[in-house]
Design a protein around this motif. Structure first.
Motif, PDB file in Angstrom:
ATOM      1  N   ILE A 164       4.799 -26.098  47.317  1.00  0.00           N
ATOM      2  CA  ILE A 164       5.953 -25.243  47.549  1.00  0.00           C
ATOM      3  C   ILE A 164       5.475 -23.994  48.264  1.00  0.00           C
ATOM      4  O   ILE A 164       4.424 -23.431  47.919  1.00  0.00           O
ATOM      5  N   SER A 165       6.174 -23.575  49.304  1.00  0.00           N
ATOM      6  CA  SER A 165       5.787 -22.376  50.052  1.00  0.00           C
ATOM      7  C   SER A 165       7.028 -21.571  50.412  1.00  0.00           C
ATOM      8  O   SER A 165       8.118 -22.133  50.590  1.00  0.00           O
ATOM      9  N   PHE A 166       6.828 -20.256  50.540  1.00  0.00           N
ATOM     10  CA  PHE A 166       7.974 -19.381  50.788  1.00  0.00           C
ATOM     11  C   PHE A 166       7.519 -18.111  51.498  1.00  0.00           C
ATOM     12  O   PHE A 166       6.549 -17.478  51.084  1.00  0.00           O
ATOM     13  N   PRO A 167       8.211 -17.722  52.600  1.00  0.00           N
ATOM     14  CA  PRO A 167       7.916 -16.439  53.257  1.00  0.00           C
ATOM     15  C   PRO A 167       8.699 -15.319  52.567  1.00  0.00           C
ATOM     16  O   PRO A 167       9.905 -15.174  52.778  1.00  0.00           O
ATOM     17  N   PHE A 168       8.020 -14.543  51.744  1.00  0.00           N
ATOM     18  CA  PHE A 168       8.694 -13.462  51.034  1.00  0.00           C
ATOM     19  C   PHE A 168       9.233 -12.415  52.000  1.00  0.00           C
ATOM     20  O   PHE A 168      10.319 -11.858  51.803  1.00  0.00           O
ATOM     21  N   THR A 169       8.466 -12.140  53.049  1.00  0.00           N
ATOM     22  CA  THR A 169       8.885 -11.282  54.161  1.00  0.00           C
ATOM     23  C   THR A 169       8.346 -11.920  55.429  1.00  0.00           C
ATOM     24  O   THR A 169       7.549 -12.865  55.368  1.00  0.00           O
ATOM     25  N   PRO A 170       8.741 -11.437  56.611  1.00  0.00           N
ATOM     26  CA  PRO A 170       8.166 -12.003  57.840  1.00  0.00           C
ATOM     27  C   PRO A 170       6.648 -11.875  57.914  1.00  0.00           C
ATOM     28  O   PRO A 170       6.003 -12.621  58.664  1.00  0.00           O
ATOM     29  N   LEU A 171       6.064 -10.946  57.140  1.00  0.00           N
ATOM     30  CA  LEU A 171       4.617 -10.714  57.212  1.00  0.00           C
ATOM     31  C   LEU A 171       3.859 -11.187  55.979  1.00  0.00           C
ATOM     32  O   LEU A 171       2.625 -11.163  55.971  1.00  0.00           O
ATOM     33  N   PHE A 172       4.566 -11.618  54.948  1.00  0.00           N
ATOM     34  CA  PHE A 172       3.908 -11.972  53.686  1.00  0.00           C
ATOM     35  C   PHE A 172       4.470 -13.286  53.167  1.00  0.00           C
ATOM     36  O   PHE A 172       5.694 -13.425  52.993  1.00  0.00           O
ATOM     37  N   SER A 173       3.594 -14.260  52.947  1.00  0.00           N
ATOM     38  CA  SER A 173       4.025 -15.574  52.481  1.00  0.00           C
ATOM     39  C   SER A 173       3.077 -16.082  51.405  1.00  0.00           C
ATOM     40  O   SER A 173       1.943 -15.612  51.264  1.00  0.00           O
ATOM     41  N   GLY A 174       3.553 -17.040  50.639  1.00  0.00           N
ATOM     42  CA  GLY A 174       2.753 -17.610  49.576  1.00  0.00           C
ATOM     43  C   GLY A 174       3.046 -19.081  49.393  1.00  0.00           C
ATOM     44  O   GLY A 174       4.068 -19.596  49.856  1.00  0.00           O
TER      45      GLY A 174
END
Length: 390
Positions: A317-327
Motif C-alpha cells: 500500500i502506498s500513498f502520497p501524503f503531499t506532492p513532496l512526501f510519500s510513504g
C-alpha cells in the motif's frame, strides 16, 4: 585476449576522440549516500555506501544512438569483514565481458572497504524505420509483474535491493521489429561470465485491451524456455501475469519440466492511494536447500531462484501524503517457512533534484537445519539515503 582487456577497446569504439560532429551529447547521473544498519542473529553490523552514477548518451545521427553508464561505489563497514564472500560478490561482474574494477581491504580490526567501478551499460543502437538493432551491455526487460518476473530471463533482480534502481544489464544483442502500432517482434541473445548462452524470441501484441507476449528459447544453454505474459485492465483494476516453463535439455525425456507463474493486481483510488497484490508459484523452490535468510538475500540471483518457497504472496500500500512526501508499506508471506517480510518506507523530496529516503526491512522465518531441528530467525535492516541527481 582476456575479456577484461576489451573494455578500453570498446571505449575507443563507442566514444571516438573527435566528437565535434556529434549532434547531441547528454550527461546525467546522481550521487547518493546510503547509511545501513543490520541486525542479524547475534550481530549488529553497519555499512555506508557512497554511490555515484554517470550516464553518457550520444546521438550522432538519426539512425544511431550510443550509451555508456558507469556505477561507482565506495563501501565501508563491518559487513565486509563479518560476512564471508561479501567483497567478492560486491566486486563481481556476471557479464561475458569483465567491465568491473574492484579493490578491497581492512579498516582496522572490525571494518573494511570496497571500491568498485562497473560499466553496467555500454551499447549502440541502430534504427532503420521499424527495425532496431541494439548491441552491447544493456537491459532487456520482458517482465510484466512488479515483484517477480518469470519471463525476465535476461536480467533477473532482487526486490529487496534498495540502491540499484537501474538493475543489472546483459552483454547481448537484440533485434526488434515493430510490426504494428501495438505489436513487436524481438530476437535476443546474451553470453554470461560462464560463457553460457541465453537466447530467445519475443512477440508482443494487443488483444481485447490486453498487451500479450509470447516467448521461447534456450536459458543458459541448459533449458528449453517457453513463456507468456500479459498486462491490462479488468474495469478499474490493473491485471498482470507471467507464466514460464523450463525443461532440462540434457534430460529432456526423463523430466517433466518446471513451471513458474506470477499474478498481480493493482488499484489506485481517486485520492492516489494505491494497493498492490501479487503472488508467485515456483516449482524450483522445492529443490532449494535454504537454511538461513542470508542465503537468498545476498546470494547470486537468476530467474530459477526468484521464489524461495513454492508459494509467495505480496501486498503493498502506498500513498502520497503531499506532492513532496510519500510513504508505503509492503509485506511478503512465505507459508512454508511460516515467515514474512515487512517493508515500510518513506520518501521526501527536498527540492527538484534532492531526495531523502528511509527504508526498513524485517524478515522472520522458521528454518530447519540438517538434524531436522527448526529454529526461528529474525533479521532487521534499516537504510537512510540522501540522493542528489543531476
Amino acid at each position: 585476449m582476456p575479456r577484461k582487456f576489451l573494455y578500453p577497446l570498446l571505449l575507443i569504439f563507442v566514444f571516438p576522440g573527435n566528437t565535434s560532429g556529434q549532434e547531441k551529447i547528454t550527461l546525467s547521473g546522481y550521487l547518493s549516500d546510503l547509511q545501513s544498519v543490520y541486525h542479524i542473529p547475534d550481530h549488529w553490523l553497519w555499512e555506508n555506501t557512497l554511490h555515484n552514477r554517470l550516464n553518457l548518451d550520444l546521438y550522432p545521427a538519426d539512425w544511431l544512438t550510443a550509451s555508456m553508464q558507469v556505477r561507482n561505489r565506495f563501501i565501508t563497514g563491518s559487513t565486509i569483514t563479518k560476512l564471508p564472500g561479501y567483497a567478492e560478490s560486491a566486486g563481481g561482474d556476471l557479464g561475458w565481458m569483465d567491465m568491473t574494477l574492484a579493490t578491497d581491504g581492512e579498516l582496522g580490526d572490525s571494518a573494511g572497504y570496497i571500491l568498485t567501478s562497473t560499466v553496467d551499460r555500454l551499447w549502440m543502437q541502430f534504427s532503420f524505420g521499424n527495425l532496431e538493432i541494439k548491441a552491447g551491455r544493456q537491459r532487456i526487460n520482458w517482465g510484466q509483474t512488479f515483484v517477480w518476473n518469470p519471463n525476465d530471463i535476461f536480467n533477473s533482480y532482487s526486490y529487496f535491493e534498495v540502491d540499484y534502481p537501474e538493475r543489472p544489464g546483459s552483454d547481448a544483442i537484440r533485434i526488434s521489429y515493430y510490426t504494428g502500432n501495438a505489436s513487436t517482434l524481438e530476437l535476443a541473445a546474451k553470453v554470461d561470465s560462464a560463457s553460457r548462452v541465453t537466447a530467445a524470441s519475443y512477440f508482443r501484441f494487443n488483444a481485447l485491451g490486453f498487451d500479450i507476449q509470447l516467448l521461447g528459447g534456450v536459458y543458459q544453454g541448459e533449458d528449453l524456455f517457453l513463456g507468456t505474459g500479459w498486462s491490462g485492465n479488468l474495469g478499474p483494476t490493473a491485471f498482470r501475469g507471467e507464466v514460464s516453463y523450463f525443461r532440462d535439455l540434457g534430460q529432456f525425456k526423463d523430466t517433466t519440466g518446471y513451471v513458474m507463474t506470477s499474478l498481480g493486481f493493482d488499484y489506485t483510488f481517486s485520492n492516489s492511494l494505491m494497493i498492490q497484490v501479487e503472488g508467485l508459484y515456483s516449482a524450483f523452490a522445492k529443490d532449494m536447500d535454504i537454511n538461513s535468510f542470508l542465503q537468498f538475500y545476498s546470494g547470486s540471483l537468476d530467474v530459477k531462484n526468484l521464489g524461495f518457497t513454492p508459494w509467495s504472496l505480496f501486498a503493498n500500500i502506498s500513498f502520497p501524503f503531499t506532492p513532496l512526501f510519500s510513504g508505503g508499506f509492503a509485506t511478503i508471506w512465505y507459508p512454508e517457512w511460516k515467515g514474512a517480510y515487512l517493508g515500510p518506507s518513506l520518501d521526501l523530496s527536498l527540492n527538484r533534484n534532492m531526495d531523502l529516503s528511509m527504508i526498513f526491512q524485517y524478515f522472520t522465518a522458521e528454518f530447519e537445519d540438517a538434524s531436522g531441528i527448526k529454529t526461528r530467525e529474525n533479521n532487521t535492516f534499516g537504510f537512510l539515503r540522501f540522493k542528489w541527481s543531476f
